[in-house]
Enzyme design. Structure first.
Site, PDB file in Angstrom:
ATOM      1  N   CYS A  93      45.200  31.877  40.016  1.00  0.00           N
ATOM      2  CA  CYS A  93      43.912  32.171  39.374  1.00  0.00           C
ATOM      3  C   CYS A  93      43.444  33.559  39.771  1.00  0.00           C
ATOM      4  O   CYS A  93      43.742  34.040  40.867  1.00  0.00           O
ATOM      5  CB  CYS A  93      42.874  31.129  39.785  1.00  0.00           C
ATOM      6  N   CYS A 144      36.652  31.067  43.351  1.00  0.00           N
ATOM      7  CA  CYS A 144      35.522  30.143  43.496  1.00  0.00           C
ATOM      8  C   CYS A 144      35.628  29.411  44.832  1.00  0.00           C
ATOM      9  O   CYS A 144      36.656  28.805  45.144  1.00  0.00           O
ATOM     10  CB  CYS A 144      35.499  29.149  42.352  1.00  0.00           C
ATOM     11  N   CYS A 180      36.726  25.629  44.876  1.00  0.00           N
ATOM     12  CA  CYS A 180      37.898  25.243  44.082  1.00  0.00           C
ATOM     13  C   CYS A 180      38.686  24.133  44.770  1.00  0.00           C
ATOM     14  O   CYS A 180      39.008  24.217  45.954  1.00  0.00           O
ATOM     15  CB  CYS A 180      38.801  26.457  43.868  1.00  0.00           C
TER      16      CYS A 180
END
Length: 347
Positions: free
Chosen positions: A69, A73, A76
């Site tokens: 990714c 975040c 996550c």
């Protein structure tokens, strides 16, 4: 006439006798259960002579074909622990096995699914599932940062639902969470992709993870303006080895909120008709998740324990180790109108 009456009487007597037999059989079962010799549960019957299990049907499957990714975040719960991606034909073989086992809906996720070969890998899987497997629903979850209009032109026709992850409508909060990269504006990307979904007739959905940094936000105005078909609202969830613990790549302990705070957020947005709330309880075991090796992930122990790959042992054998709570899947509304052909949307 007399013969007809006799026949009717005989038929009624046979029904009464059969009902009595069924009643006696049920009474025996109840007696055996009270004695501890037999136990029944949803989907299985267990007795002193052995166990017989009903196979779980993989009606809706989430395939995380990549862990890579471009966002970071903090909460996550499916992190970049490997860079592996199956060859396209192997992925198709697994999807065909799932269709044969009863799959009606596939959701492609990651990581960020549009990173692999600039979205071409994803596009070919979407096309294969809709055109060759003829699945009722094909959906994708993305952060929206790598989607192009060209992708919609090539593959939008075969995609039922696109969900964009957006946790806040305040850009500073998104960046604090880790949902951002460079100078790109996450909210601007969201609105751009939403317009493309309308232009290319793809149902639009929003996923939000409610955590310590956005739990007090009021999103009513923005959600009404964007008007998604569904707004999935998740309570921040800890998974050992993913976003919690020594071996984790993320440490989400500082993101966690209480159930009461989560409920306050839901109450603040209770007038939003498309809102679909998912607490930790509803979320943890009610998803069938395949990882990048096409292994089912069992989250019942608070971590992701993998089964063997469906490519090696088949769907029926692998799914026994998925920890899937089928009852909770239906309770949380996992089965809904998920084919865009049935949504009757006004494009």
């Amino acid at each position: 006439m007399y013969v007809v009456v006799i026949c009717i009487k005989l038929l009624l007597q046979a029904c009464i006798d059969k009902a009595g037999e069924i009643s006696r059989w049920l009474m025996r079962l109840v007696a055996l259960r009270k004695c501890g010799l037999i136990e029944w549960r949803l989907g299985r019957v267990t007795s002193s002579g052995g166990t017989q299990e009903r196979s779980v049907v993989p009606t809706s499957v989430n395939y995380h074909f990549t862990r890579q990714c471009n966002y970071k975040c903090g909460f996550c719960f499916h992190t970049a622990k490997s860079s592996f991606v199956l060859p396209l034909e192997e992925a198709k073989r697994g999807l065909k096995l799932l269709k044969a086992a009863g799959m009606e809906k596939i959701n492609f996720s990651g990581g960020e699914p549009f990173l692999v070969n600039r979205g071409e890998f994803l596009g070919k899987l979407v096309q294969y599932c809709k055109r060759e497997l003829k699945l009722a629903s094909v959906s994708v979850v993305s952060n929206g940062s790598r989607i192009t209009e060209k992708w919609f032109k090539n593959y939008g026709k075969d995609l039922d639902i696109l969900a964009i992850s957006c946790d806040s409508f305040e850009e500073d909060t998104n960046r604090l969470i880790g949902r951002g990269q460079g100078t790109k504006n996450h909210i601007e990307n969201l609105l751009k992709v939403r317009n493309w979904c309308k232009d290319y007739q793809v149902a639009f959905k929003i996923n939000s993870v409610i955590n310590r940094f956005n739990v007090h936000e009021d999103m009513n105005e923005q959600i009404r303006m964007i008007n998604p078909i569904r707004w999935k609202v998740f309570q921040c969830l800890l998974i050992e080895g993913e976003n919690a613990g020594e071996e984790a790549l993320r440490h989400a302990e500082t993101f966690v909120i209480s159930s009461k705070d989560f409920q306050r957020f839901l109450d603040r947005h209770k007038e939003i008709k498309c809102l679909v709330p998912e607490s930790n309880e509803k979320m943890r075991d009610s998803y069938l998740i395949l990882d990048e090796y096409m292994r089912f992930l069992d989250c019942t122990q608070g971590r992701k324990d993998p089964s063997k790959s469906i490519l090696d042992v088949g769907v029926e054998n692998a799914i026994k180790f998925s920890g899937f709570d089928e009852k909770m899947f239906f309770k949380r509304g996992g089965k809904y109108t998920w084919s865009k052909a049935d949504m009757r949307l006004e494009w």
